[in-house]
Each structure stands twice: as C-alpha cells, then as structure tokens.
Write a protein that holds these residues in place. Structure first.
Motif, PDB file in Angstrom:
ATOM      1  N   TYR A 228       0.970  -1.159   0.138  1.00 31.81           N
ATOM      2  CA  TYR A 228       0.033   0.066   0.053  1.00 31.81           C
ATOM      3  C   TYR A 228       0.884   1.062   0.011  1.00 31.81           C
ATOM      4  O   TYR A 228       0.549   2.261  -0.799  1.00 31.81           O
ATOM      5  CB  TYR A 228      -1.016  -0.157   1.109  1.00 31.81           C
ATOM      6  N   ALA A 229       1.964   1.054   0.696  1.00 40.10           N
ATOM      7  CA  ALA A 229       2.983   2.354   0.836  1.00 40.10           C
ATOM      8  C   ALA A 229       3.438   2.623  -0.413  1.00 40.10           C
ATOM      9  O   ALA A 229       3.627   3.642  -1.132  1.00 40.10           O
ATOM     10  CB  ALA A 229       4.007   2.236   1.917  1.00 40.10           C
TER      11      ALA A 229
ATOM     12  N   ALA B  61      -4.603   7.152  -2.840  1.00 42.63           N
ATOM     13  CA  ALA B  61      -4.869   8.585  -2.099  1.00 42.63           C
ATOM     14  C   ALA B  61      -4.074   8.495  -0.810  1.00 42.63           C
ATOM     15  O   ALA B  61      -3.527   9.203  -0.344  1.00 42.63           O
ATOM     16  CB  ALA B  61      -6.115   9.094  -2.157  1.00 42.63           C
ATOM     17  N   GLY B  62      -4.297   7.259  -0.206  1.00 40.52           N
ATOM     18  CA  GLY B  62      -3.740   7.056   1.175  1.00 40.52           C
ATOM     19  C   GLY B  62      -3.592   5.545   1.658  1.00 40.52           C
ATOM     20  O   GLY B  62      -4.309   4.576   0.626  1.00 40.52           O
ATOM     21  N   ASN B  63      -2.857   5.059   2.582  1.00 38.21           N
ATOM     22  CA  ASN B  63      -2.650   3.762   2.738  1.00 38.21           C
ATOM     23  C   ASN B  63      -4.054   3.390   3.631  1.00 38.21           C
ATOM     24  O   ASN B  63      -4.078   3.926   4.919  1.00 38.21           O
ATOM     25  CB  ASN B  63      -1.286   3.817   3.597  1.00 38.21           C
ATOM     26  N   PRO B  64      -4.798   2.335   3.360  1.00 39.57           N
ATOM     27  CA  PRO B  64      -5.788   2.071   4.348  1.00 39.57           C
ATOM     28  C   PRO B  64      -5.404   1.362   5.600  1.00 39.57           C
ATOM     29  O   PRO B  64      -6.396   1.320   6.448  1.00 39.57           O
ATOM     30  CB  PRO B  64      -6.763   1.128   3.473  1.00 39.57           C
TER      31      PRO B  64
END
Length: 77
Positions: A37-38, A47-50
C-alpha cells in the motif's frame, strides 16, 4: 540451480492453507500488505494507505466516571 520444489512430492495430505495463520505469519502478511500500500501511495495509485490507521497503537482512554455512589447509597430509603 532451481529453488522450486515439486509440490507432488509433498504428499496427498499437504494442505498449506488449512487452518489459521500463526501470529508470526499474520505479522509478516501485515508488513507485506503495508509495504504494498505504501508503494501504491507513493506511485500515485492510491490517495492513502488503508492500513495506516490500524498501525497506530491504541491508547487507553481515561475512565469517564471518576466519582460515583456506592451501591448501598443507591439503595438507601
């Protein structure tokens, strides 16, 4: 030199996904997913790391009620 093992030689009872993961395996899977994810965030695919919220250590909340009546006072006539 090959590192691929012949699955057929493991036997008929070999079942790699039967049962839950060990705590070490869970931790390793979490690290792998977090790294993936990163990478996707850095590449602009996400848009972001869950998983970023689950990485934060939970803080113990202070008790809300600091003063209270004892049971015998509640039952007093």
């Amino acid at each position: 030199m090959t590192f691929v093992r012949d699955v057929r030689s493991a036997g008929k009872n070999w079942r790699p996904f039967a049962g839950p993961l060990s705590p070490g395996s869970e931790r390793q899977a979490f690290v792998i997913l977090n790294t993936l994810y990163a990478l996707l965030v850095n590449a602009g695919y996400l848009a972001g790391n869950p998983l970023s919220l689950s990485r934060q250590r939970s803080r113990k909340a202070k008790p809300r009620a600091t003063r209270f009546l004892e049971d015998d006072l509640w039952r007093a006539p």
